[in-house]
Design a protein around this motif. Structure first.
Motif, PDB file in Angstrom:
ATOM      1  N   GLN A 272       0.840  -1.187   0.000  1.00 15.83           N
ATOM      2  CA  GLN A 272       0.000   0.000   0.000  1.00 15.83           C
ATOM      3  C   GLN A 272       0.881   1.244   0.000  1.00 15.83           C
ATOM      4  O   GLN A 272       1.965   1.257   0.588  1.00 15.83           O
ATOM      5  N   ARG A 274       1.057   5.752   0.209  1.00 11.21           N
ATOM      6  CA  ARG A 274       0.410   6.983   0.635  1.00 11.21           C
ATOM      7  C   ARG A 274       1.132   8.158  -0.018  1.00 11.21           C
ATOM      8  O   ARG A 274       2.339   8.107  -0.291  1.00 11.21           O
ATOM      9  N   SER A 275       0.408   9.229  -0.241  1.00 14.11           N
ATOM     10  CA  SER A 275       0.955  10.406  -0.895  1.00 14.11           C
ATOM     11  C   SER A 275       1.907  11.143   0.033  1.00 14.11           C
ATOM     12  O   SER A 275       1.696  11.177   1.254  1.00 14.11           O
ATOM     13  N   TRP A 282       5.166   9.330  -3.806  1.00 13.43           N
ATOM     14  CA  TRP A 282       4.529   8.331  -2.967  1.00 13.43           C
ATOM     15  C   TRP A 282       5.560   7.654  -2.084  1.00 13.43           C
ATOM     16  O   TRP A 282       6.748   7.634  -2.407  1.00 13.43           O
ATOM     17  N   VAL A 285       3.305   2.361   2.797  1.00 12.86           N
ATOM     18  CA  VAL A 285       2.687   2.437   4.114  1.00 12.86           C
ATOM     19  C   VAL A 285       3.522   1.586   5.071  1.00 12.86           C
ATOM     20  O   VAL A 285       3.587   0.364   4.947  1.00 12.86           O
TER      21      VAL A 285
END
Length: 311
Positions: A272, A274-275, A282, A285
């Motif tokens: 996963q 995240r920005s 990016w 996670v």
């Protein structure tokens, strides 16, 4: 400059850990640009950027890098007394950066046995690595089967014997240091793939509830001690002797827990993301607070070690 030696077997998540450590410093360097610095030689930067790119794209690194043929090292710099958690020494003016060099190595049983048990001729890079006062062993949580219900330790495994012999070898080199302050070993354990550990294993180890960032220092140390006693009895026995006849002092182990958020996508497991807004791009996670704490601990230790002791 002090040195920290990262130790991990192939398959233990070594490459991913190094990539996440680099990811954390990218974020920390953005947030604390005036207080924190990072430096690496060109070849190391290429390796780190390749791993970082894979993680940022949601992919696991294809395989463990060959750290023996392509050694990797990088330097963290901490402005004296500024970064959160780094205590300023009142007797020393704030005039620069304390630095710690992180070196990455795979643990090879035969090589360690040869170095420990024979009078081997060591090259300068190996000798420098073996004089590292900070050691970062990786423990693969996915390999931790539920311990016996009666709480007895498991028989010593090859991984346990290897780690105990490796620490003993490091201890021998440090014990020979002429500077008394250099005869200290700081073990910083990182439990990799902590998101994959079996629930029954956690239950029998009496692991605290919640995410690692919510655990108290006492709960971390207690869980770490149980992990060592259960799965690494020989390593635990070595570390229990803080003051050895040689004069080597071993600090109490500290513990960090690493994991990744994952999701099924297109029939495969992906990381996963995240920005990184407003910076852009990016990142995977992962538990940034765990890695920040590890980096800051390296900074604290760097301030306590004699300058050049690992050179």
């Amino acid at each position: 400059m002090s040195a920290a030696l990262v130790l991990g077997e192939r398959g233990s998540g070594l490459t991913t850990f190094v990539g996440l450590l680099y990811t954390a410093q990218v974020r920390l360097g953005t947030d604390e640009s005036d207080e924190f610095r990072f430096h690496a030689e060109r070849d190391s930067i290429r390796q780190l950027e390749a791993i970082y790119g894979e993680l940022g794209a949601g992919r696991f690194p294809a395989h463990d890098a060959n750290w023996e043929d392509r050694p990797l090292s990088f330097v963290f710099g901490f402005r004296q007394g500024k970064l959160r958690g780094l205590a300023h020494r009142e007797t020393e003016p704030d005039t620069g950066f304390d630095t710690v060099e992180v070196q990455v190595s795979g643990m090879l049983t035969d090589a360690v046995a040869e170095l420990r048990d024979n009078d081997a001729v060591l090259d300068p890079i190996t000798r420098r690595s073996l004089r590292s006062q900070v050691v970062v062993p990786l423990i693969d949580a996915s390999s931790l089967a539920p311990p016996p219900r009666n709480g007895d330790p498991l028989p010593a495994s090859d991984r346990d014997r290897l780690l105990a012999r490796t620490l003993d070898l490091l201890g021998r080199f440090l014990a020979a240091e002429p500077d008394r302050k250099a005869r200290r070993l700081f073990p910083l354990f990182v439990v990799t793939k902590s998101d994959t550990v079996q629930l029954e294993t956690l239950r029998r180890l009496d692991a605290p509830s919640g995410v690692p960032a919510e655990w108290t220092p006492e709960a971390r140390r207690a869980l770490g001690s149980r992990l060592l006693r259960t799965y690494f009895p020989e390593t635990s026995k070595f570390l229990e002797s803080h003051e050895r006849g040689s004069g080597l002092v071993i600090a109490a182990p500290e513990w960090y827990f690493s994991g990744l958020g994952t999701e099924a996508s297109g029939g495969e497991l992906r990381i996963q993301r995240r920005s990184r807004a407003p910076v852009g791009g990016w990142e995977p996670v992962y538990p940034f607070d765990e890695y920040r704490a590890l980096i800051e601990t390296l900074g604290k230790i760097a301030r306590r070690l004699p300058s050049g002791s690992a050179g």
